[in-house]
Enzyme design. Structure first.
Site, short mmCIF file in Angstrom:
data_model
loop_
_atom_site.label_atom_id
_atom_site.label_comp_id
_atom_site.label_asym_id
_atom_site.label_seq_id
_atom_site.Cartn_x
_atom_site.Cartn_y
_atom_site.Cartn_z
N CYS A 18 0.88 -1.16 0.00
CA CYS A 18 0.00 0.00 0.00
C CYS A 18 0.92 1.21 0.00
O CYS A 18 1.45 1.58 1.05
CB CYS A 18 -0.93 0.02 1.21
SG CYS A 18 -2.00 1.48 1.24
N CYS A 25 -0.62 4.35 2.16
CA CYS A 25 -0.84 4.32 3.62
C CYS A 25 -0.54 2.92 4.14
O CYS A 25 0.63 2.50 4.12
CB CYS A 25 -2.24 4.78 3.98
SG CYS A 25 -3.54 4.04 3.00
N SER A 26 -1.53 2.19 4.61
CA SER A 26 -1.24 0.90 5.24
C SER A 26 -2.39 -0.08 5.03
O SER A 26 -2.61 -0.95 5.87
CB SER A 26 -0.98 1.09 6.74
OG SER A 26 -2.09 1.75 7.34
#
Lengths: 213, 114
Positions: free
Chosen positions: A116, A119-120
């Site tokens: 990603c 982000c996460s």
């Protein structure tokens, strides 16, 4: 394990964050304040928060591994999983939430890896919370640029003619890799097959373990 | 990276140069799990969306990414979103945080043993 370090290791053998050994931090005090305000205003309750934590703690790579093992032994399930990952996981009783789950199958000539970059985003309902490195600048930056080098740093060295596909997650969908079933696993039960499926093999930074390894 | 000319914001990291991937891993602390739970619960109740969470995280800028831990950034973003959606006011937060900080020197004391 040295006695003087014993208290700093969690039951899993990983060190606790320093936060637990140091005085109250500003951000910890914010968490306490926000939590108490939400409870005072009847937006949530302490029970609801602790139930949510229990749910999260109960989720880990074993759920994803069960899905992968089912896909290995049941071709009809595998095709449903590849068509609609969320629905197929739901068949096994695993709710992946409102996100679209997309399963990616590794084959003899194709290897998939998930990142990603923004982000996460991570299939947390199937794999638990993401490892720290998944959220790091190094992994997010480099995986889309030099996946082969990143893979080699994880100990995965693929033949030059293996195609590597990098999948960049978005906020609305999640990826999970179906690693290639290892050779020599033909006689294993679904339950034993699941034990070969590691977290990293479902992110794509690892391969499934060999039987008896 | 401070003088980006490609129109990308700091969090859009894909393709940049970076050092080796560190595989150190920590177990999440109770306070971090609580932050995670507050995110799930409050977004589920409609106080904000994951986009709202990310908007505040991204507006914190690159310095916050380097200087704050993951869940420190999350609680800051959750708090900002909750104030914006009217769950409580910034004054209420200030009063509560001062009260919390006066309770003791450790997380356990400040959290009243919970």
């Amino acid at each position: 394990m040295p006695h003087d370090h014993h208290d700093h290791l969690s039951p899993s053998g990983h060190p606790y964050r320093q936060d637990d050994d140091t005085p109250l931090s500003y951000w910890q005090s914010m968490e306490i304040a926000v939590r108490e305000l939400l409870v005072e205003k009847n937006i949530t309750t302490l029970e609801e928060i602790s139930t949510q934590i229990d749910k999260m703690d109960a989720r880990g790579p074993a759920l994803g591994a069960a899905v992968v093992a089912r896909a290995w032994v049941d071709p009809a399930f595998k095709s449903r999983l590849l068509k609609d990952g969320s629905a197929a996981s739901g068949e096994m009783g695993f709710d992946v939430g409102p996100m679209h789950l997309i399963a990616l199958e590794n084959t003899a000539d194709t290897h998939n890896i998930v990142v990603c970059t923004l982000c996460s985003c991570y299939p947390r309902n199937l794999l638990g919370l993401p490892p720290d490195w998944y959220k790091s600048r190094a992994y997010r930056s480099r995986t889309v640029k030099e996946p082969r080098k990143v893979l080699s740093e994880f100990g995965v060295n693929l033949p030059n003619d293996t195609q590597i596909r990098v999948h960049d997650s978005t906020a609305d969908m999640r990826y999970v890799v179906i690693p290639a079933r290892p050779s020599g696993s033909e006689d294993l039960s679904e339950e034993d097959l699941a034990k070969l499926v590691t977290r990293d093999s479902m992110i794509g930074t690892g391969l499934a373990m060999m039987p008896n390894a | 990276m401070d003088n980006r000319t490609d129109g990308r914001r700091w969090h859009d990291m894909g393709g940049q140069d970076a050092g080796p991937i560190c595989d150190d891993q920590h177990d999440f602390s109770l306070w971090e799990k609580r932050v995670d739970a507050l995110m799930i619960l409050c977004s589920g109740k409609g106080y904000f969306t994951v986009d709202g969470l990310r908007r505040a995280l991204e507006d914190m800028g690159e310095d916050a990414f380097e200087s704050m831990s993951y869940y420190e950034r999350w609680i800051a973003s959750i708090n900002q979103n909750l104030i914006e959606s009217g769950a409580y006011t910034i004054e209420e937060l200030g009063v509560k945080m001062a009260e919390v900080q006066a309770r003791g020197e450790t997380y356990g004391d400040a959290s009243l043993g919970q």
